[in-house]
Design a protein around this motif. Sequence first.
Motif, PDB file in Angstrom:
ATOM      1  N   SER A 114     101.052 -38.283  32.528  1.00  0.00           N
ATOM      2  CA  SER A 114     100.872 -39.730  32.515  1.00  0.00           C
ATOM      3  C   SER A 114     100.652 -40.261  31.100  1.00  0.00           C
ATOM      4  O   SER A 114     100.243 -41.406  30.915  1.00  0.00           O
ATOM      5  N   SER A 115     100.914 -39.440  30.101  1.00  0.00           N
ATOM      6  CA  SER A 115     100.710 -39.834  28.711  1.00  0.00           C
ATOM      7  C   SER A 115     101.593 -41.016  28.339  1.00  0.00           C
ATOM      8  O   SER A 115     102.684 -41.213  28.893  1.00  0.00           O
ATOM      9  N   ASN A 158     102.484 -50.412  30.389  1.00  0.00           N
ATOM     10  CA  ASN A 158     101.325 -49.929  29.649  1.00  0.00           C
ATOM     11  C   ASN A 158     100.415 -51.113  29.314  1.00  0.00           C
ATOM     12  O   ASN A 158     100.360 -51.574  28.175  1.00  0.00           O
ATOM     13  N   ASP A 197     100.053 -33.918  29.281  1.00  0.00           N
ATOM     14  CA  ASP A 197      99.640 -34.974  30.213  1.00  0.00           C
ATOM     15  C   ASP A 197     100.868 -35.700  30.759  1.00  0.00           C
ATOM     16  O   ASP A 197     101.543 -36.424  30.020  1.00  0.00           O
ATOM     17  N   SER A 214     105.150 -40.053  27.517  1.00  0.00           N
ATOM     18  CA  SER A 214     106.047 -39.479  28.520  1.00  0.00           C
ATOM     19  C   SER A 214     107.022 -40.521  29.050  1.00  0.00           C
ATOM     20  O   SER A 214     106.823 -41.720  28.904  1.00  0.00           O
TER      21      SER A 214
END
Length: 251
Positions: free
Chosen positions: A96-97, A147, A94, A100
């Motif tokens: 967009s994890s 986040n 992913d 990352s």
Amino acid sequence: MGSHLQIQGDESVLLRVTHSNLKSFSTDVRFSLQLTVEAVKEKMWKKCGTSVNSMGLELYDEMGAKVSELSDNSRPLGFYSPQDGYRLQVIDFDPSSVTSGGWLEDTSLVEKYKISEEAYDKLDGNSVEIISSCTFRRFKGKLAHQNPSAHETKIPDNYVEELCAKIKVGDRCQVEPGEKRGVVKFVGQAEILGPGFWIGVQYDEPLGKHDGMVKGTRFFDCPPLHGAMVRPDKVQVGDYPERDPFEEEEI
């Protein structure tokens, strides 16, 4: 043809787990050979944050050679013939994890407060403390912006001190990552290791790095390779009894 491995009873294997995005993530985890690959992914999701649907698993032997890809979620781990000491690599597909981008590990990606040496020399102790506090708040703000869901709860400025106040020598504890259990043996500052507070832990299993002596300084006593010095935010105290190495996990 099926695997040559015969799975009997509660056989298990101790694997070194690493992550494709988290270069400093490395932990020893014991798995039942009867766990399905999907159950292994569920276990690793709780440890490293990569979702099950975005996760791939690869198995490497002790020499670093790739043994297999754990591509079938329905098969038991034992089908792939893992052995103690093998490495299980978590692959995060992913982009967009949360893992990352490197910002979880690379502090150089965090914007820092800068001040000239001349201006710094003119500051008194109270001013230096205020600047440090402001820098910490800016750091928290940047993480919250990157986040938001992970920072909905406000982190107090004396967060570390509050954590240490709840941790006492003799407490049973669990250390992350890896859910490693043990006993608290040291709580306090250890300037030789770095500024701030540290927690000394004696693990139940030989998952540590020393016997309580680090860089020539003895902080506590424990058997060889059972000791670790970790930051307070990695430690949870509570009812964490010693594990049965062959305990079954719910699926």
